[in-house]
Design an enzyme around this catalytic site. Structure first.
Site, PDB file in Angstrom:
ATOM      1  N   CYS A   1     -11.192   2.890   0.539  1.00  0.00           N
ATOM      2  CA  CYS A   1      -9.748   3.138   0.668  1.00  0.00           C
ATOM      3  C   CYS A   1      -9.330   2.400   1.932  1.00  0.00           C
ATOM      4  O   CYS A   1     -10.007   2.501   2.967  1.00  0.00           O
ATOM      5  CB  CYS A   1      -9.482   4.636   0.816  1.00  0.00           C
ATOM      6  SG  CYS A   1      -7.811   5.038   1.393  1.00  0.00           S
TER       7      CYS A   1
ATOM      8  N   ASP B   1       0.866  -1.194   0.000  1.00  0.00           N
ATOM      9  CA  ASP B   1       0.000   0.000   0.000  1.00  0.00           C
ATOM     10  C   ASP B   1       0.898   1.238   0.000  1.00  0.00           C
ATOM     11  O   ASP B   1       2.113   1.138   0.222  1.00  0.00           O
ATOM     12  CB  ASP B   1      -0.909   0.004   1.244  1.00  0.00           C
ATOM     13  CG  ASP B   1      -1.883   1.187   1.249  1.00  0.00           C
ATOM     14  OD1 ASP B   1      -2.307   1.629   0.160  1.00  0.00           O
ATOM     15  OD2 ASP B   1      -2.219   1.687   2.343  1.00  0.00           O
TER      16      ASP B   1
ATOM     17  N   CYS C   1      -4.515  -1.555  -1.861  1.00  0.00           N
ATOM     18  CA  CYS C   1      -4.731  -0.130  -2.082  1.00  0.00           C
ATOM     19  C   CYS C   1      -5.713   0.014  -3.242  1.00  0.00           C
ATOM     20  O   CYS C   1      -5.411  -0.421  -4.362  1.00  0.00           O
ATOM     21  CB  CYS C   1      -3.390   0.513  -2.417  1.00  0.00           C
ATOM     22  SG  CYS C   1      -3.497   2.248  -2.873  1.00  0.00           S
ATOM     23  N   ASN C   2      -6.862   0.589  -2.958  1.00  0.00           N
ATOM     24  CA  ASN C   2      -7.884   0.755  -3.998  1.00  0.00           C
ATOM     25  C   ASN C   2      -7.388   1.680  -5.103  1.00  0.00           C
ATOM     26  O   ASN C   2      -7.684   1.478  -6.281  1.00  0.00           O
ATOM     27  CB  ASN C   2      -9.152   1.370  -3.400  1.00  0.00           C
ATOM     28  CG  ASN C   2      -9.837   0.457  -2.411  1.00  0.00           C
ATOM     29  OD1 ASN C   2     -10.803  -0.209  -2.745  1.00  0.00           O
ATOM     30  ND2 ASN C   2      -9.352   0.407  -1.181  1.00  0.00           N
ATOM     31  N   THR C   3      -6.620   2.692  -4.709  1.00  0.00           N
ATOM     32  CA  THR C   3      -6.131   3.679  -5.681  1.00  0.00           C
ATOM     33  C   THR C   3      -5.140   3.015  -6.639  1.00  0.00           C
ATOM     34  O   THR C   3      -5.234   3.174  -7.858  1.00  0.00           O
ATOM     35  CB  THR C   3      -5.453   4.848  -4.927  1.00  0.00           C
ATOM     36  OG1 THR C   3      -6.335   5.288  -3.885  1.00  0.00           O
ATOM     37  CG2 THR C   3      -5.145   5.994  -5.851  1.00  0.00           C
TER      38      THR C   3
ATOM     39  N   TYR D   1      -1.318   8.627  -2.339  1.00  0.00           N
ATOM     40  CA  TYR D   1      -1.447   8.376  -3.775  1.00  0.00           C
ATOM     41  C   TYR D   1      -2.676   9.081  -4.369  1.00  0.00           C
ATOM     42  O   TYR D   1      -2.664   9.499  -5.506  1.00  0.00           O
ATOM     43  CB  TYR D   1      -1.620   6.878  -4.037  1.00  0.00           C
ATOM     44  CG  TYR D   1      -0.351   6.064  -4.042  1.00  0.00           C
ATOM     45  CD1 TYR D   1       0.878   6.616  -3.680  1.00  0.00           C
ATOM     46  CD2 TYR D   1      -0.398   4.719  -4.413  1.00  0.00           C
ATOM     47  CE1 TYR D   1       2.029   5.835  -3.691  1.00  0.00           C
ATOM     48  CE2 TYR D   1       0.753   3.942  -4.436  1.00  0.00           C
ATOM     49  CZ  TYR D   1       1.959   4.501  -4.072  1.00  0.00           C
ATOM     50  OH  TYR D   1       3.089   3.723  -4.094  1.00  0.00           O
TER      51      TYR D   1
HETATM   52  N1  DGL Z   1      -4.848   3.121   0.946  1.00  0.00           N
HETATM   53  C1  DGL Z   1      -5.007   3.522  -0.403  1.00  0.00           C
HETATM   54  C2  DGL Z   1      -6.362   3.120  -0.967  1.00  0.00           C
HETATM   55  O1  DGL Z   1      -6.879   2.104  -0.574  1.00  0.00           O
HETATM   56  C3  DGL Z   1      -4.647   4.897  -0.869  1.00  0.00           C
HETATM   57  C4  DGL Z   1      -4.279   5.962   0.029  1.00  0.00           C
HETATM   58  C5  DGL Z   1      -3.545   7.082  -0.624  1.00  0.00           C
HETATM   59  O2  DGL Z   1      -2.319   6.991  -0.645  1.00  0.00           O
HETATM   60  O3  DGL Z   1      -4.174   8.052  -1.090  1.00  0.00           O
HETATM   61  O4  DGL Z   1      -6.889   3.771  -1.828  1.00  0.00           O
END
Ligand code: DGL
Length: 263
Positions: free
Chosen positions: A180, A7, A70-72, A39
């Site tokens: 997220c 992540d 990490c969804n992003t 991110y």
């Molecule tokens: N934890 C990450 C997600 O699930 C992204 C967090 C980030 O760095 O903006 O999207």
């Protein structure tokens, strides 16, 4: 061989935590790209290059499978990563499907980083399951920073959430999709904000089940723990973590995540 969990920061620990419950006999490394978090406020191209570097690192560490916790990162990089590398790469996406199945006559709110919220991948996912238009997507810029500072229940967090939800009548919602992985740390704060209570849905159990099935199908699942099972190794942007205070912080975060599982 180990499983690599990745992540931008501490959010992916929530996925690792769940996976370790589901697959306790496996060994893990965890990679947090702390040099580049958050991110969700970067460009797609930047995120893609960071993910490429992290995945390349975990492949060099001889991982047998990689989880993009990490969804992003999943939303912009899973396809190119799967094209580039041969090992199984498992992603995470907002748990829209289970939320749509349980919402009754109320609405569903999906909270996500700005990138995930505007990416076509989420739009397609919602179009597929939300045939009646019950889903609202709310981007939460800044919430990942609060998580990275380990601010989970402060007044600042409550003010942030109230401001972010200002245009929405929170009485209308029964489901909150945590789109997220960093958002898992704030469960008690969401519960305080939604007046009629709220069902919180995240994608971590889905990822853990998916990973288990893929390891089985590929014949690379550990059916029993290795004799000298190694502790999880944590890396910050490729640097092995040995600082006692940081390791203690990670331990504390796992404890909080264990509590969050009960909410
Ligand atoms: N934890 C990450 C997600 O699930 C992204 C967090 C980030 O760095 O903006 O999207």
């Amino acid at each position: 061989m180990k499983i690599g969990v990745f992540d931008s920061g501490i959010g992916g620990l929530s996925t690792l935590h769940q996976i370790m419950h589901t697959l306790p006999d496996e060994e893990y490394i965890f990679y947090a790209d702390v040099d580049h978090v958050p991110y969700g406020e970067k460009t797609k191209e930047e995120v893609l290059s960071y993910v490429d570097e992290a995945v390349g690192f975990m492949v060099k560490q001889n991982c047998k499978a990689i989880v993009l916790a990490c969804n992003t990162a999943t939303s912009v990089a899973i396809t190119p990563m799967r094209q580039k590398y041969k090992l199984p790469i498992i992603g995470i996406e907002p748990a829209v499907k289970p939320a749509v199945m349980h919402h009754g006559d109320k609405r569903i709110m999906v909270i996500a980083t700005p990138i995930t919220a505007r990416e076509v991948k989420l739009r397609k996912l919602i179009d597929r399951f939300d045939t009646e238009g019950n889903v609202d997507v709310v981007p939460m810029p800044g919430l990942v920073r609060l998580a990275q500072n380990c601010e989970f229940e402060s007044d600042k967090v409550m003010e942030y959430l109230k401001e972010a939800f200002k245009g929405y009548d929170l009485n209308n919602y029964s489901e909150l999709v945590l789109g997220c992985t960093h958002y898992n740390y704030f469960k008690d704060s969401y519960a305080r904000i939604f007046p009629n209570g709220i069902e919180m849905v995240d994608g971590n159990q889905g990822v853990a089940n998916n990973l288990k099935n893929i390891l089985k199908t590929c014949g690379i699942i550990n059916l029993e723990a290795p004799k000298e099972k190694e502790e999880v190794k944590y890396y910050y942007s490729g640097r092995l973590l040995s600082d006692k205070d940081e390791l203690q912080k990670i331990k504390m975060l796992h404890e909080r995540l264990e509590e969050m599982l009960r909410l």
